[in-house]
Motif scaffolding. Sequence first.
Motif, short mmCIF file in Angstrom:
data_model
loop_
_atom_site.label_atom_id
_atom_site.label_comp_id
_atom_site.label_asym_id
_atom_site.label_seq_id
_atom_site.Cartn_x
_atom_site.Cartn_y
_atom_site.Cartn_z
N LEU A 254 41.44 49.94 39.20
CA LEU A 254 40.60 48.85 39.94
C LEU A 254 39.40 48.98 39.24
O LEU A 254 38.63 48.04 38.94
N ARG A 255 39.01 50.14 38.84
CA ARG A 255 37.54 50.46 38.37
C ARG A 255 37.63 49.69 37.06
O ARG A 255 36.70 49.31 36.25
N LEU A 256 38.84 50.08 36.11
CA LEU A 256 39.14 49.61 34.87
C LEU A 256 39.06 48.08 34.82
O LEU A 256 38.20 47.56 33.97
N LEU A 257 39.71 47.52 35.93
CA LEU A 257 39.70 45.95 36.00
C LEU A 257 38.17 45.47 36.09
O LEU A 257 37.86 44.47 35.64
N TRP A 258 37.47 46.24 36.84
CA TRP A 258 36.15 45.81 37.39
C TRP A 258 35.34 45.68 35.98
O TRP A 258 34.49 44.74 35.62
N HIS A 259 35.35 46.64 35.22
CA HIS A 259 34.65 46.72 33.82
C HIS A 259 35.10 45.62 33.06
O HIS A 259 34.30 44.85 32.10
N GLU A 260 36.53 45.34 32.76
CA GLU A 260 37.02 44.52 31.89
C GLU A 260 36.70 42.89 32.30
O GLU A 260 36.33 42.05 31.71
N ALA A 261 36.70 42.72 33.95
CA ALA A 261 36.21 41.40 34.34
C ALA A 261 34.52 41.33 33.81
O ALA A 261 34.21 40.02 33.56
N HIS A 262 33.81 42.27 33.93
CA HIS A 262 32.43 42.25 33.69
C HIS A 262 32.32 41.64 32.22
O HIS A 262 31.66 41.03 31.80
N ALA A 263 33.10 42.53 31.33
CA ALA A 263 33.03 42.34 29.91
C ALA A 263 33.72 40.76 29.72
O ALA A 263 33.16 40.22 28.78
N ALA A 264 34.52 40.43 30.24
CA ALA A 264 35.06 38.93 30.32
C ALA A 264 34.01 37.88 30.71
O ALA A 264 34.37 36.78 30.49
N GLY A 265 33.14 38.42 31.51
CA GLY A 265 32.32 37.26 32.22
C GLY A 265 32.33 36.72 33.40
O GLY A 265 32.11 35.48 33.72
#
Length: 283
Positions: A254-265
Amino acid sequence: MTITHHETGSALAIRDDQTAFTPQQIAALQQLGVSGASDGDLAVFFHQSQRTGLDPFARQIYMIGRNAWNPDTRQNEIRQTIQTGIDGFRLIGRRSADAARHTLAVSDSFWCGADGVWVDVWLSPEPPMAAKVTVYRNGGAFPGLALLSEYAGRKKDGSLTKMWAEKPALMLAKCAEALAWRRAFPQDLSGLYTADEMSRADQERPPVAAAQQATPAPAMSLRDAMSAYAEPVDAEVVRDWAGEIDAATTVNELRLLWHEAHAAGVLESWSDAITARREQVTA
């Protein structure tokens, strides 16, 4: 995961103790079409090749530069996308399931038209509007749903490109299957796409000469490059965030998904869902 090689003595063979591409391997990749890649791009490509166990010199996995608009610099830049074929996804999924001793099965493909009626054989001369495939991993179901409007490659006049015009059912089913595999194996397939999924992005890809005139993307650190590959900014591929969040079973995922969602805007849209899933996982 490392790439298994026979002792052939080839300068292209990736050794188990290798940490980056050698100059000879980089030269070979350039011959295969990899161009304009930064050190960060090549580092991510090497990591993905080792992680998936696919051979870049046999074209099992490859990196393609695409023209992407940078709103900050207000100009086109070359961004790299790592791709494989649907067979590569199947191989990665099978290896991962076998290593974890999980059961694995894949449903038949299903299609529907504008009426929403699903069938297991598409016989209409008109292309289907959607396709779905489900991957079953260790008792869990991971469906993938692909819409023609989101994935079909089209020409400038709006008509379908050659492969999509001749085999729309097959192309759409492969996109749906790729989505299902990625949902079932997010840690193995995150940031990796099939060529079929990238058809819409390819129609925006400039000719080689034009691509060479585009401004190269600024050099990135390995960490920044990894974030960029989490969700290619130029791909018109709709990522199944809800499915990936629901499939996450650990706080780290979930932490990885959080960072990926942030990177994707898109973090604002999915932060509540990620937080709620984290509460479920830690309960």
